[in-house]
Design an enzyme around this catalytic site. Structure first.
Site, short mmCIF file in Angstrom:
data_model
loop_
_atom_site.label_atom_id
_atom_site.label_comp_id
_atom_site.label_asym_id
_atom_site.label_seq_id
_atom_site.Cartn_x
_atom_site.Cartn_y
_atom_site.Cartn_z
N GLY A 27 7.53 9.11 13.84
CA GLY A 27 7.88 7.84 14.57
C GLY A 27 6.80 7.56 15.81
N ASN A 29 3.91 6.12 15.96
CA ASN A 29 3.52 4.80 16.13
C ASN A 29 4.61 3.86 16.46
OD1 ASN A 29 0.59 4.20 15.12
ND2 ASN A 29 1.71 5.84 13.72
N MET A 97 8.21 5.23 4.02
CA MET A 97 7.81 6.05 2.90
C MET A 97 8.22 5.54 1.67
SD MET A 97 5.61 8.29 3.97
CE MET A 97 5.51 9.18 2.61
N ILE A 100 7.90 -1.64 -0.61
CA ILE A 100 8.54 -2.67 -0.41
C ILE A 100 8.34 -3.45 -1.59
CG2 ILE A 100 8.81 -4.78 0.93
CD1 ILE A 100 9.00 -2.18 2.68
N ASN A 114 0.98 -3.26 7.56
CA ASN A 114 1.10 -1.74 7.47
C ASN A 114 -0.04 -0.99 8.13
OD1 ASN A 114 2.02 0.90 6.35
ND2 ASN A 114 0.56 0.77 4.74
N HIS A 116 -2.46 2.44 7.71
CA HIS A 116 -2.78 3.51 6.87
C HIS A 116 -4.02 4.38 7.48
CE1 HIS A 116 -2.88 5.59 2.99
NE2 HIS A 116 -4.19 5.41 2.90
C1 GRF Z 1 0.88 7.29 10.37
O1 GRF Z 1 -0.63 8.11 9.93
C2 GRF Z 1 0.48 6.04 9.46
O2 GRF Z 1 -1.01 5.64 9.53
C3 GRF Z 1 1.09 6.44 8.21
O3 GRF Z 1 2.15 7.26 8.43
C4 GRF Z 1 1.97 7.86 9.80
C5 GRF Z 1 3.03 7.60 10.40
O4 GRF Z 1 2.96 8.39 11.70
N1 GRF Z 1 1.34 5.02 7.46
P1 GRF Z 1 4.37 8.23 12.79
O5 GRF Z 1 5.63 8.33 12.02
O6 GRF Z 1 4.33 7.04 13.49
O7 GRF Z 1 4.12 9.47 13.81
#
Ligand code: GRF
Length: 208
Positions: A27, A29, A97, A100, A114, A116
């Site tokens: 979490g 981000n 994870m 959708i 999203n 990535h």
């Molecule tokens: C990130 O590296 C994002 O690019 C990928 O999942 C990870 C999530 O990291 N889709 P966090 O849970 O936000 O720390």
């Protein structure tokens, strides 16, 4: 296709545009998006964190006082219900994870984005940072894209590269990637909420 932008989002009310974040993991981000919306640097109302399992993101949301929606099974039906109730202007995936379902993608496209941790189309799917590192690439990076019905296949909004320096281990690369994600995602989200854009096939361009 023309994107939605501020003037179309809330032409009647002066309220901030709304976003929700979907996560399944750490979490970090989500936390940056939440903090930037709380500080006002991201002019958006982050209405809820939506998760499909107990995870670190939930703890972060609680500390920040952000509503958490834990999806119950069948999760895709519940997700559709939650989205239809919250009616966010933008749905922001940050380490969610699950794929959708096409039905939801079709209903909301292009309002699901999203992030990535690789330069797509290289290294889609899980463990992208490790995939790139193990492959021995010299340059990798991050991609922010609209979500379509595939896995990490939607039109690309933003990419930024990182040169892998000799001596970096996987942990170093992971922290560089996350740093880049944290400085980029909220700005791209802000642009999507406030700037006009066009999607023509796979090409995303800013401006009308
Ligand atoms: C990130 O590296 C994002 O690019 C990928 O999942 C990870 C999530 O990291 N889709 P966090 O849970 O936000 O720390």
């Amino acid at each position: 296709m023309h994107g939605l932008f501020r003037s179309e989002l809330s032409s009647v009310s002066k309220e901030l545009p709304t976003i929700v974040v979907l996560a399944s993991g750490n979490g970090s981000n989500f936390q940056v998006l939440a903090e930037k919306s709380i500080s006002g640097e991201l002019r958006a109302n982050l209405k809820a964190l939506i998760v499909d399992r107990p995870c670190g993101a939930v703890e972060r949301a609680k500390k920040l006082g952000i509503e958490v929606e834990m999806l119950s099974k069948p999760w895709h039906e519940d997700l559709e219900r939650v989205l239809d109730t919250l009616k966010p202007d933008l749905i922001v995936l940050a380490g969610f994870m699950k794929i959708i379902p096409e039905r939801i993608v079709n209903k909301y496209f292009p309002r699901i984005v999203n992030i990535h941790p690789s330069l797509l189309p290289a290294f889609p799917g899980k463990d992208a940072i490790k995939q790139a590192f193990d492959y021995g690439v010299k340059v990798t990076g991050i991609t922010i894209h609209f979500v379509d019905a595939g896995v990490d296949t939607g039109p690309i909004i933003f990419q930024k590269a990182i040169e892998i320096e000799e001596g970096w281990d996987l942990e170093t690369l992971e922290s560089k990637i996350h740093e880049l994600e944290h400085e980029s995602y909220w700005k791209v989200v802000s642009n999507l909420l406030y700037k006009a854009y066009k999607i023509e096939g796979r090409k995303v361009t800013w401006g009308v």
